[in-house]
Design a protein around this motif. Structure first.
Motif, PDB file in Angstrom:
ATOM      1  N   THR A 126       0.830  -1.206   0.000  1.00  0.00           N
ATOM      2  CA  THR A 126       0.000   0.000   0.000  1.00  0.00           C
ATOM      3  C   THR A 126       0.866   1.258   0.000  1.00  0.00           C
ATOM      4  OG1 THR A 126      -2.027   0.919   0.946  1.00  0.00           O
ATOM      5  CG2 THR A 126      -0.251   0.387   2.484  1.00  0.00           C
ATOM      6  N   LYS A 127       0.373   2.303  -0.618  1.00  0.00           N
ATOM      7  CA  LYS A 127       1.052   3.593  -0.632  1.00  0.00           C
ATOM      8  C   LYS A 127       0.363   4.509   0.370  1.00  0.00           C
ATOM      9  CE  LYS A 127       2.593   3.238  -5.435  1.00  0.00           C
ATOM     10  NZ  LYS A 127       2.535   3.828  -6.799  1.00  0.00           N
ATOM     11  N   ILE A 128       1.176   5.082   1.247  1.00  0.00           N
ATOM     12  CA  ILE A 128       0.649   5.930   2.314  1.00  0.00           C
ATOM     13  C   ILE A 128       0.701   7.391   1.885  1.00  0.00           C
ATOM     14  CG2 ILE A 128       0.915   6.627   4.719  1.00  0.00           C
ATOM     15  CD1 ILE A 128      -0.004   3.722   4.248  1.00  0.00           C
ATOM     16  N   ASP A 129      -0.398   8.102   2.101  1.00  0.00           N
ATOM     17  CA  ASP A 129      -0.430   9.528   1.768  1.00  0.00           C
ATOM     18  C   ASP A 129       0.478  10.320   2.700  1.00  0.00           C
ATOM     19  OD1 ASP A 129      -2.167   9.287  -0.340  1.00  0.00           O
ATOM     20  OD2 ASP A 129      -3.956   9.756   0.828  1.00  0.00           O
ATOM     21  N   PRO A 130       0.938  11.474   2.251  1.00  0.00           N
ATOM     22  CA  PRO A 130       1.726  12.345   3.137  1.00  0.00           C
ATOM     23  C   PRO A 130       0.848  12.895   4.254  1.00  0.00           C
ATOM     24  CG  PRO A 130       1.251  13.451   1.071  1.00  0.00           C
ATOM     25  CD  PRO A 130       0.809  12.038   0.897  1.00  0.00           C
ATOM     26  N   PRO A 131       1.471  13.440   5.297  1.00  0.00           N
ATOM     27  CA  PRO A 131       0.669  13.981   6.398  1.00  0.00           C
ATOM     28  C   PRO A 131      -0.095  15.230   5.975  1.00  0.00           C
ATOM     29  CG  PRO A 131       2.988  14.518   6.699  1.00  0.00           C
ATOM     30  CD  PRO A 131       2.921  13.600   5.531  1.00  0.00           C
ATOM     31  N   VAL A 132      -1.227  15.428   6.626  1.00  0.00           N
ATOM     32  CA  VAL A 132      -1.992  16.668   6.470  1.00  0.00           C
ATOM     33  C   VAL A 132      -1.499  17.644   7.527  1.00  0.00           C
ATOM     34  CG1 VAL A 132      -4.276  17.716   6.599  1.00  0.00           C
ATOM     35  CG2 VAL A 132      -3.983  15.448   5.550  1.00  0.00           C
ATOM     36  N   MET A 133      -1.272  18.903   7.115  1.00  0.00           N
ATOM     37  CA  MET A 133      -0.746  19.915   8.041  1.00  0.00           C
ATOM     38  C   MET A 133      -1.799  20.953   8.394  1.00  0.00           C
ATOM     39  SD  MET A 133       3.049  20.908   6.645  1.00  0.00           S
ATOM     40  CE  MET A 133       2.456  21.422   5.032  1.00  0.00           C
ATOM     41  N   ASN A 134      -1.840  21.295   9.677  1.00  0.00           N
ATOM     42  CA  ASN A 134      -2.524  22.498  10.135  1.00  0.00           C
ATOM     43  C   ASN A 134      -1.461  23.456  10.671  1.00  0.00           C
ATOM     44  OD1 ASN A 134      -5.062  21.518   9.512  1.00  0.00           O
ATOM     45  ND2 ASN A 134      -5.393  20.654  11.552  1.00  0.00           N
ATOM     46  N   ILE A 135      -1.451  24.687  10.179  1.00  0.00           N
ATOM     47  CA  ILE A 135      -0.416  25.649  10.571  1.00  0.00           C
ATOM     48  C   ILE A 135      -1.090  26.855  11.229  1.00  0.00           C
ATOM     49  CG2 ILE A 135       1.452  27.140   9.768  1.00  0.00           C
ATOM     50  CD1 ILE A 135       1.866  25.249   7.439  1.00  0.00           C
ATOM     51  N   LEU A 142       5.633  29.470  14.071  1.00  0.00           N
ATOM     52  CA  LEU A 142       4.637  28.653  13.385  1.00  0.00           C
ATOM     53  C   LEU A 142       4.436  27.363  14.156  1.00  0.00           C
ATOM     54  CD1 LEU A 142       5.722  29.002   9.634  1.00  0.00           C
ATOM     55  CD2 LEU A 142       3.980  30.313  10.864  1.00  0.00           C
ATOM     56  N   LEU A 143       3.192  27.080  14.496  1.00  0.00           N
ATOM     57  CA  LEU A 143       2.853  25.825  15.156  1.00  0.00           C
ATOM     58  C   LEU A 143       2.269  24.887  14.097  1.00  0.00           C
ATOM     59  CD1 LEU A 143       2.809  24.481  17.977  1.00  0.00           C
ATOM     60  CD2 LEU A 143       0.399  25.173  18.126  1.00  0.00           C
ATOM     61  N   VAL A 144       2.982  23.803  13.840  1.00  0.00           N
ATOM     62  CA  VAL A 144       2.590  22.856  12.794  1.00  0.00           C
ATOM     63  C   VAL A 144       2.052  21.587  13.458  1.00  0.00           C
ATOM     64  CG1 VAL A 144       3.360  21.526  10.795  1.00  0.00           C
ATOM     65  CG2 VAL A 144       4.397  23.763  11.292  1.00  0.00           C
ATOM     66  N   ILE A 145       0.809  21.252  13.152  1.00  0.00           N
ATOM     67  CA  ILE A 145       0.183  20.035  13.669  1.00  0.00           C
ATOM     68  C   ILE A 145       0.006  19.072  12.499  1.00  0.00           C
ATOM     69  CG2 ILE A 145      -1.815  19.048  14.838  1.00  0.00           C
ATOM     70  CD1 ILE A 145      -2.269  21.761  16.135  1.00  0.00           C
ATOM     71  N   LEU A 146       0.550  17.871  12.660  1.00  0.00           N
ATOM     72  CA  LEU A 146       0.549  16.873  11.591  1.00  0.00           C
ATOM     73  C   LEU A 146      -0.489  15.792  11.870  1.00  0.00           C
ATOM     74  CD1 LEU A 146       4.428  16.455  11.378  1.00  0.00           C
ATOM     75  CD2 LEU A 146       3.000  17.904   9.928  1.00  0.00           C
ATOM     76  N   LYS A 185      15.648  21.628   7.008  1.00  0.00           N
ATOM     77  CA  LYS A 185      14.909  20.690   7.851  1.00  0.00           C
ATOM     78  C   LYS A 185      14.912  21.195   9.279  1.00  0.00           C
ATOM     79  CE  LYS A 185      16.535  16.509   8.665  1.00  0.00           C
ATOM     80  NZ  LYS A 185      16.854  15.072   8.437  1.00  0.00           N
ATOM     81  N   VAL A 186      13.719  21.360   9.858  1.00  0.00           N
ATOM     82  CA  VAL A 186      13.619  21.904  11.210  1.00  0.00           C
ATOM     83  C   VAL A 186      13.179  20.863  12.234  1.00  0.00           C
ATOM     84  CG1 VAL A 186      13.204  24.267  10.428  1.00  0.00           C
ATOM     85  CG2 VAL A 186      11.261  22.704  10.721  1.00  0.00           C
ATOM     86  N   TYR A 187      12.738  19.691  11.749  1.00  0.00           N
ATOM     87  CA  TYR A 187      12.328  18.669  12.712  1.00  0.00           C
ATOM     88  C   TYR A 187      12.378  17.299  12.054  1.00  0.00           C
ATOM     89  CZ  TYR A 187       9.652  15.784  15.885  1.00  0.00           C
ATOM     90  OH  TYR A 187       9.270  14.777  16.737  1.00  0.00           O
ATOM     91  N   GLU A 188      12.791  16.293  12.858  1.00  0.00           N
ATOM     92  CA  GLU A 188      12.672  14.883  12.482  1.00  0.00           C
ATOM     93  C   GLU A 188      12.452  14.077  13.743  1.00  0.00           C
ATOM     94  OE1 GLU A 188      15.066  11.228  10.203  1.00  0.00           O
ATOM     95  OE2 GLU A 188      15.648  13.323   9.879  1.00  0.00           O
ATOM     96  N   VAL A 193       3.357  17.450  16.725  1.00  0.00           N
ATOM     97  CA  VAL A 193       3.211  18.895  16.947  1.00  0.00           C
ATOM     98  C   VAL A 193       4.610  19.503  16.957  1.00  0.00           C
ATOM     99  CG1 VAL A 193       2.381  20.708  18.468  1.00  0.00           C
ATOM    100  CG2 VAL A 193       1.083  18.568  18.257  1.00  0.00           C
ATOM    101  N   VAL A 194       4.835  20.424  16.050  1.00  0.00           N
ATOM    102  CA  VAL A 194       6.168  20.989  15.866  1.00  0.00           C
ATOM    103  C   VAL A 194       6.049  22.517  15.877  1.00  0.00           C
ATOM    104  CG1 VAL A 194       8.172  21.150  14.342  1.00  0.00           C
ATOM    105  CG2 VAL A 194       6.864  19.010  14.478  1.00  0.00           C
ATOM    106  N   GLU A 195       6.913  23.168  16.667  1.00  0.00           N
ATOM    107  CA  GLU A 195       6.952  24.635  16.679  1.00  0.00           C
ATOM    108  C   GLU A 195       8.207  25.105  15.950  1.00  0.00           C
ATOM    109  OE1 GLU A 195       6.503  28.470  19.701  1.00  0.00           O
ATOM    110  OE2 GLU A 195       6.792  26.445  20.523  1.00  0.00           O
ATOM    111  N   ILE A 196       8.017  25.997  14.995  1.00  0.00           N
ATOM    112  CA  ILE A 196       9.133  26.559  14.229  1.00  0.00           C
ATOM    113  C   ILE A 196       9.342  27.994  14.710  1.00  0.00           C
ATOM    114  CG2 ILE A 196      10.045  27.051  11.943  1.00  0.00           C
ATOM    115  CD1 ILE A 196       8.083  25.011  10.820  1.00  0.00           C
TER     116      ILE A 196
END
Length: 230
Positions: A126-135, A142-146, A185-188, A193-196
């Protein structure tokens, strides 16, 4: 000696019936390129019409089974259909087990042989879709919720099943300063939940997120989401 007129008639009959009949009718009806296509564990069996089918008068019949089973099962919703696909998501829900599907065609009272898929294991293929982002912009950051994609299965309490229930996932977040046209790249990691921080005021930025599956060494990248930093 055969008269010329009879010989000519023999040749015409040979080319109209003999050559065209070198391939049995049921073989030319046989569906082609029978394959599973899978996205987020939505497992769809697809095929193309046989070489002899140029109209919508044909119908198709679908069966499936798990690897190792002797008995094929009919897919009732895909029995005598005109579509070139069949949804076998529920029938292939044990995602680490291999399955087969097969299709046959019928037209004008003739039936083709079955055409079998390659072995299909949903977990691997199966192929997995990329994450959906809320910014959200918060105090110059920037608060990024995946959000990982939901799957077609549900728990007993009607709760959606997440892709994280089946794979170890790593999230990667990248930021692009549009004025510099440079990606960083700011996060791995595994958090969603990622804050930039430390963004330049009055600048335009774009954010890209990625899901990485370490066991399969696969990644899927989202489209850019762009914002203006006040």
């Amino acid at each position: 000696m055969m008269p010329k007129r009879c010989f000519l008639g023999f040749l015409i009959s040979f080319f109209l019936t003999g050559v065209a009949g070198t391939q049995p009718a049921h073989e030319s009806l046989k569906p082609q390129r029978v394959r599973f296509q899978s996205r987020n564990f939505h497992n769809i069996l697809q095929w193309q019409p046989g070489r002899a089918l140029t109209s919508n008068s044909s119908v198709y019949f679908v069966q499936y089974k798990m690897y190792g089973q002797r008995q094929w099962k009919n897919k009732e919703d895909c029995w005598g259909i005109q579509e070139l696909f069949c949804d076998l998501t529920n029938e292939t829900s044990d995602i680490q087990e291999p399955y087969y599907g097969r299709v046959r065609a019928a037209s004008a009272g003739s039936y083709s042989d079955w055409n079998l898929t390659p072995r299909f294991t949903p977990w691997w293929e199966t192929k997995i879709d990329p994450p959906v982002m809320n910014i959200t912009q918060v105090n110059g950051s920037l608060l990024v919720i995946l959000h990982a994609p939901n799957l077609p299965y549900r728990y007993q309490k009607e709760k959606n099943v997440s892709i994280e229930d089946y794979y170890e996932l790593v999230y990667r977040v990248f930021i692009i300063n549009n004025s510099l046209e440079k990606e960083k790249k700011v996060y791995e990691g595994t958090h969603r939940v990622v804050e930039i921080e430390a963004l330049t005021p009055h600048s335009s930025y774009c954010v890209v997120a990625e899901i990485y599956q370490p066991m399969l060494d696969r990644s899927q990248r989202s489209k850019e989401r762009c914002v203006e930093n006040p």
